[in-house]
Design a protein around this motif. Structure first.
Motif, PDB file in Angstrom:
ATOM      1  N   LEU A   1       0.834  -1.199   0.000  1.00  0.00           N
ATOM      2  CA  LEU A   1       0.000   0.000   0.000  1.00  0.00           C
ATOM      3  C   LEU A   1       0.867   1.246   0.000  1.00  0.00           C
ATOM      4  CD1 LEU A   1      -2.788   1.331   0.169  1.00  0.00           C
ATOM      5  CD2 LEU A   1      -2.676   1.091   2.655  1.00  0.00           C
ATOM      6  N   ASP A   2       1.925   1.237   0.841  1.00  0.00           N
ATOM      7  CA  ASP A   2       2.838   2.378   0.864  1.00  0.00           C
ATOM      8  C   ASP A   2       3.471   2.572  -0.509  1.00  0.00           C
ATOM      9  OD1 ASP A   2       2.311   2.848   3.497  1.00  0.00           O
ATOM     10  OD2 ASP A   2       4.090   1.794   4.259  1.00  0.00           O
ATOM     11  N   TYR A   3       3.849   1.445  -1.138  1.00  0.00           N
ATOM     12  CA  TYR A   3       4.471   1.541  -2.454  1.00  0.00           C
ATOM     13  C   TYR A   3       3.503   2.133  -3.476  1.00  0.00           C
ATOM     14  CZ  TYR A   3       6.836   0.095  -6.736  1.00  0.00           C
ATOM     15  OH  TYR A   3       7.437   0.090  -7.960  1.00  0.00           O
ATOM     16  N   SER A   4       2.224   1.654  -3.434  1.00  0.00           N
ATOM     17  CA  SER A   4       1.221   2.186  -4.370  1.00  0.00           C
ATOM     18  C   SER A   4       0.965   3.670  -4.115  1.00  0.00           C
ATOM     19  CB  SER A   4      -0.090   1.399  -4.232  1.00  0.00           C
ATOM     20  OG  SER A   4       0.104   0.049  -4.558  1.00  0.00           O
ATOM     21  N   GLN A   5       0.889   4.033  -2.831  1.00  0.00           N
ATOM     22  CA  GLN A   5       0.672   5.446  -2.511  1.00  0.00           C
ATOM     23  C   GLN A   5       1.848   6.293  -2.966  1.00  0.00           C
ATOM     24  OE1 GLN A   5      -0.052   5.158   1.700  1.00  0.00           O
ATOM     25  NE2 GLN A   5      -2.279   5.034   1.448  1.00  0.00           N
ATOM     26  N   ASN A   6       3.062   5.764  -2.781  1.00  0.00           N
ATOM     27  CA  ASN A   6       4.245   6.499  -3.246  1.00  0.00           C
ATOM     28  C   ASN A   6       4.226   6.662  -4.758  1.00  0.00           C
ATOM     29  OD1 ASN A   6       5.266   6.807  -0.682  1.00  0.00           O
ATOM     30  ND2 ASN A   6       6.498   4.944  -0.756  1.00  0.00           N
ATOM     31  N   LEU A   7       3.800   5.585  -5.465  1.00  0.00           N
ATOM     32  CA  LEU A   7       3.708   5.678  -6.921  1.00  0.00           C
ATOM     33  C   LEU A   7       2.696   6.745  -7.341  1.00  0.00           C
ATOM     34  CD1 LEU A   7       3.814   2.000  -8.249  1.00  0.00           C
ATOM     35  CD2 LEU A   7       5.546   3.759  -8.477  1.00  0.00           C
ATOM     36  N   ASN A   8       1.540   6.769  -6.637  1.00  0.00           N
ATOM     37  CA  ASN A   8       0.527   7.780  -6.956  1.00  0.00           C
ATOM     38  C   ASN A   8       1.055   9.187  -6.700  1.00  0.00           C
ATOM     39  OD1 ASN A   8      -1.419   5.945  -7.782  1.00  0.00           O
ATOM     40  ND2 ASN A   8      -2.250   5.678  -5.719  1.00  0.00           N
ATOM     41  N   ARG A   9       1.751   9.338  -5.562  1.00  0.00           N
ATOM     42  CA  ARG A   9       2.321  10.660  -5.273  1.00  0.00           C
ATOM     43  C   ARG A   9       3.362  11.039  -6.310  1.00  0.00           C
ATOM     44  NH1 ARG A   9       1.607   9.083   0.267  1.00  0.00           N
ATOM     45  NH2 ARG A   9       3.634   8.040   0.280  1.00  0.00           N
ATOM     46  N   GLU A  10       4.190  10.042  -6.693  1.00  0.00           N
ATOM     47  CA  GLU A  10       5.199  10.326  -7.719  1.00  0.00           C
ATOM     48  C   GLU A  10       4.535  10.717  -9.035  1.00  0.00           C
ATOM     49  OE1 GLU A  10       7.761   6.978  -8.033  1.00  0.00           O
ATOM     50  OE2 GLU A  10       8.464   7.110  -5.957  1.00  0.00           O
TER      51      GLU A  10
ATOM     52  N   GLN B   1      14.388   0.628   2.678  1.00  0.00           N
ATOM     53  CA  GLN B   1      13.133   1.330   2.968  1.00  0.00           C
ATOM     54  C   GLN B   1      13.227   2.167   4.240  1.00  0.00           C
ATOM     55  OE1 GLN B   1       9.708  -1.626   1.047  1.00  0.00           O
ATOM     56  NE2 GLN B   1      10.146  -1.687   3.221  1.00  0.00           N
ATOM     57  N   GLU B   2      13.716   1.559   5.299  1.00  0.00           N
ATOM     58  CA  GLU B   2      13.711   2.223   6.600  1.00  0.00           C
ATOM     59  C   GLU B   2      14.981   3.018   6.851  1.00  0.00           C
ATOM     60  OE1 GLU B   2      10.996   2.134   8.224  1.00  0.00           O
ATOM     61  OE2 GLU B   2      10.019   0.608   6.978  1.00  0.00           O
ATOM     62  N   ARG B   3      16.001   2.839   6.030  1.00  0.00           N
ATOM     63  CA  ARG B   3      17.304   3.470   6.241  1.00  0.00           C
ATOM     64  C   ARG B   3      17.858   3.111   7.615  1.00  0.00           C
ATOM     65  NH1 ARG B   3      19.069   4.114   1.572  1.00  0.00           N
ATOM     66  NH2 ARG B   3      20.690   5.478   2.381  1.00  0.00           N
ATOM     67  N   GLU B   4      17.643   1.865   8.019  1.00  0.00           N
ATOM     68  CA  GLU B   4      18.175   1.381   9.277  1.00  0.00           C
ATOM     69  C   GLU B   4      18.410  -0.112   9.165  1.00  0.00           C
ATOM     70  OE1 GLU B   4      15.193   2.385  12.172  1.00  0.00           O
ATOM     71  OE2 GLU B   4      14.140   0.462  11.919  1.00  0.00           O
ATOM     72  N   ILE B   5      19.353  -0.606   9.992  1.00  0.00           N
ATOM     73  CA  ILE B   5      19.697  -2.028   9.954  1.00  0.00           C
ATOM     74  C   ILE B   5      19.742  -2.568  11.375  1.00  0.00           C
ATOM     75  CG2 ILE B   5      21.064  -1.822   7.836  1.00  0.00           C
ATOM     76  CD1 ILE B   5      23.577  -1.924   9.635  1.00  0.00           C
ATOM     77  N   TYR B   6      19.717  -3.897  11.479  1.00  0.00           N
ATOM     78  CA  TYR B   6      19.934  -4.585  12.745  1.00  0.00           C
ATOM     79  C   TYR B   6      21.154  -5.492  12.576  1.00  0.00           C
ATOM     80  CZ  TYR B   6      15.304  -3.204  14.462  1.00  0.00           C
ATOM     81  OH  TYR B   6      14.215  -2.493  14.876  1.00  0.00           O
ATOM     82  N   ARG B   7      22.095  -5.392  13.516  1.00  0.00           N
ATOM     83  CA  ARG B   7      23.209  -6.329  13.491  1.00  0.00           C
ATOM     84  C   ARG B   7      22.707  -7.741  13.798  1.00  0.00           C
ATOM     85  NH1 ARG B   7      28.413  -3.695  16.677  1.00  0.00           N
ATOM     86  NH2 ARG B   7      28.823  -1.974  15.234  1.00  0.00           N
ATOM     87  N   VAL B   8      23.447  -8.754  13.371  1.00  0.00           N
ATOM     88  CA  VAL B   8      23.114 -10.126  13.706  1.00  0.00           C
ATOM     89  C   VAL B   8      23.192 -10.275  15.223  1.00  0.00           C
ATOM     90  CG1 VAL B   8      23.778 -12.541  13.477  1.00  0.00           C
ATOM     91  CG2 VAL B   8      23.932 -11.006  11.507  1.00  0.00           C
TER      92      VAL B   8
END
Length: 699
Positions: free
Chosen positions: A235-244, A505-512
């Protein structure tokens, strides 16, 4: 449920002048304990029961005496449309059932009530069971002692425990941390709590069960939110596409006029309003023929497109006096129907001004071209990149522009075509402005799958056996404020693609082994020689990750597609080799012609290695075509002979034959070539596969 649903419909009756004997015989024959008594007109006047007959017998009453002398005249009836509950307040255990007119239509006994309530409760239980089993949410209920009494199919699937094992077991033994024991203790409901059950994250609603103000159990409803997260992402992707799309439509410098497949106006952009002087509310929803008839336009390109079913360009005048050039383009669906007509609109006066500006710009372009060429050469003089074709000029210009934006870039092209160099250009263009961060490249196919995750994302101390006691930052962190090039991204294991998608997407990571997110500001560039769309279709690559990577695609053409660069590349590599080895070798014209006509399956890398090999191996000063190795002149014949020699040496055991064939092919390929990429080209497999198989056979 109503009385008519459970009553006995075959009503037996006796007339008031029937004898006690005939009544007793009827009771015995039909195994009944009571019947209504009717008069000559068929109206019910009383009720005779088994008790009445027994009482008459005990009093030595004449058996031929009429039943009317012994029947109960105070008749208690029930209506057929009543609920069975009405019998609770009525005496006796047998009730005549009457219709709306008071006519008897059945009999209701306690046995009927018991059977009716039993069938009704059985039906309700079956319906409730079907509801419980059909819901996608896990439902678990325990009694006051924490023993599982309800465990539906969804619970079995989410918790991954058979229903038969769960039922009758303590909840803590089956599913720890559900919170249901706490509900039994506190008596407080808990709504929308996030829990982790195994490797699944669920949302739970937990409630106590009361009876007479006493807690008799607790019920928990658990919903797996994995699907919801996926839907949310889509849904976020579709909304982003619509906004784009909205942004693109409004950002276009041309006026846009859009109609549906029937010619009704659906949208115009703000640029069109500025050019035409017509507001959107004047035309939205109106048909183009109607607008032409009303004088808004002298003619409509949309009507031409709908008729001719192809793009059409015309000039026409708008009601406000503006003359415009319009181009209408049809948009077709899969069945060939026109679903949209998109019209671009340009002001003729502005076009005239643009022509004058274009003429002046061409003069400036000619002046700046040589200067730009010098600047490019200075900026990238350390790299083996030659810019002599229009394709490569466009790619380099795009790469330099991308330095000002932190968008994700996907670089595609054949092995050895220069994908890594394009990535470095983007990075250098960025650092020219920010002057910080490193360029780090990782080959996703060369690192074993079990190590790739820790290499990319790092790990916390004690994350696994043999881990550094202090933990280790991953490449995402090491490339902070810089660039991380994920080469051979098509080789990344599908399990790691999910974590990479989250990082982008989130610009964040989790270490193992870590639980705290780490924010990153790393530019991510992916490169591959595979057709990722095909990999997506084959199920080897996630579709959502592909679209996240493919924000700005750059395709580096193969060397055979830019042959005008071969000659300057030969001179460049020859100059570097002469300088490196203190030689003064030259390339003969015949050899240079061969190089220009050769397809170079290994692209720039193969050309560079060929030049260096010739400089080192050829003893004389002028290198000619006779100095080439035979395999470069006729590589296909070499491949065929090589494979035939391998096949002839295998035995008839399939497993041993395959292993022997692989090993011998690798050995012979290794003897012929110095690099794994050249071996891969000869063997027809990827370079990472060559690396893995050489490790397998200790080569």
């Amino acid at each position: 449920m109503k009385i008519k649903d459970i009553m006995s419909k075959n009503v037996l009756t006796l007339k008031e002048n029937h004898s006690l004997k005939s009544a007793a015989e009827l009771f015995f024959e039909k195994q009944i304990d009571g019947v209504p008594i009717i008069n000559k007109k068929g109206k019910m006047v009383g009720l005779l029961t088994k008790s009445h007959i027994i009482n008459a017998y005990l009093n030595d009453t004449d058996q031929l005496e009429p039943v009317k002398n012994h029947m109960t005249k105070d008749i208690v009836t029930v209506k057929k449309n009543d609920s069975p509950d009405v019998t609770c307040s009525k005496p006796f255990g047998r009730w005549p059932v009457v219709d709306e007119k008071g006519n008897i239509c059945g009999m209701l006994t306690k046995s009927d009530l018991v059977k009716g309530f039993y069938d009704y409760n059985k039906e309700i239980i079956e319906k409730l069971t079907k509801i419980l089993e059909s819901t996608r949410n896990a439902i678990v209920a325990v009694n006051s002692e924490g023993i599982i009494e309800i465990f539906n199919k969804a619970a079995s699937e989410i918790i991954e425990i058979d229903k038969e094992i769960a039922l009758g077991s303590p909840i803590e033994n089956i599913v720890p941390h559900t919170g249901l024991p706490e509900i039994l203790n506190t008596g407080k409901e808990e709504i929308a709590q996030k829990l982790k059950i195994g490797d699944k994250v669920v949302i739970s609603n937990r409630n106590p069960l009361y009876k007479d103000d006493k807690i008799i159990g607790a019920v928990g409803i658990f919903q797996d939110i994995s699907d919801l997260e996926t839907i949310s992402e889509e849904l976020d992707y579709s909304q982003n596409l619509n906004r784009e799309l909205d942004t693109i439509i409004e950002a276009i410098s041309d006026g846009l006029y859009i109609t549906d497949g029937k010619g009704y106006t659906t949208r115009i952009n703000s640029t069109y309003e500025e050019i035409s002087g017509i507001k959107s509310e004047e035309v939205i929803g109106k048909h183009m023929k109607e607008l032409v008839d009303e004088g808004y336009y002298s003619e409509s390109v949309t009507l031409h497109v709908l008729k001719e079913r192809k793009a059409v360009t015309i000039t026409h005048e708008i009601r406000t006096g503006v003359e415009v050039m319009v181009t209408g383009t049809p948009v077709f669906d899969d069945e060939g129907n026109i679903v949209r007509v998109v019209t671009t609109v340009r002001d003729m006066k502005k076009l005239s001004m643009m022509r004058k500006e274009l003429a002046e710009t061409k003069k400036l372009t000619a002046r700046y071209y040589n200067e730009l060429k010098k600047l490019r050469a200075q900026q990238f003089e350390a790299e083996d990149i030659i810019i002599e074709s229009q394709k490569m000029e466009e790619i380099v210009d795009l790469a330099i522009r991308l330095g000002n934006f932190n968008s994700t870039v996907l670089i595609t092209g054949e092995s050895g075509s220069g994908k890594e160099i394009v990535g470095k250009i983007i990075h250098k263009a960025t650092n020219l402005k920010e002057n910080k961060g490193s360029f780090i490249k990782v080959n996703c196919g060369a690192i074993p799958e079990n190590l790739l995750e820790s290499e990319l994302f790092g790990y916390e101390k004690g994350a696994f056996t043999g881990a550094n006691k202090k933990g280790k930052p991953g490449l995402f962190e090491l490339a902070e404020d810089g660039t991380l090039l994920l080469d051979e991204i098509g080789e990344m294991p599908i399990q790691l693609q999910v974590k990479l998608l989250r990082a982008i997407q989130e610009r964040e990571i989790y270490r193992v082994g870590g639980t705290d997110p780490i924010k990153i500001s790393t530019r991510i560039i992916a490169a591959t020689n595979k057709e990722l769309k095909k990999e997506v279709a084959d199920g080897n690559f996630r579709e959502d990750l592909f679209y996240r990577l493919n924000v700005v695609p750059i395709h580096v053409p193969s060397l055979r597609e830019r042959k005008e660069e071969i000659t300057p590349m030969v001179r460049h590599f020859l100059h570097k080799c002469n300088k490196k080895f203190s030689t003064n070798k030259k390339i003969a014209g015949s050899l240079l012609n061969f190089f220009k006509n050769y397809d170079w399956p290994g692209n720039v890398r193969e050309l560079k290695n060929t030049i260096e090999r010739l400089v080192v191996m050829v003893p004389h000063e002028v290198i000619d075509i006779d100095d080439l190795e035979p395999d470069l002149l006729n590589i296909e014949d070499q491949k065929k002979a090589f494979l035939e020699s391998i096949i002839s040496s295998t035995d008839f055991n399939i497993n041993r034959a395959v292993a022997e064939l692989e090993k011998k092919m690798l050995i012979k390929a290794k003897n012929k070539f110095d690099t794994t990429r050249a071996m891969a080209e000869l063997l027809g497999i990827s370079q990472p596969t060559v690396v893995r198989k050489m490790k397998k056979y200790n080569l």
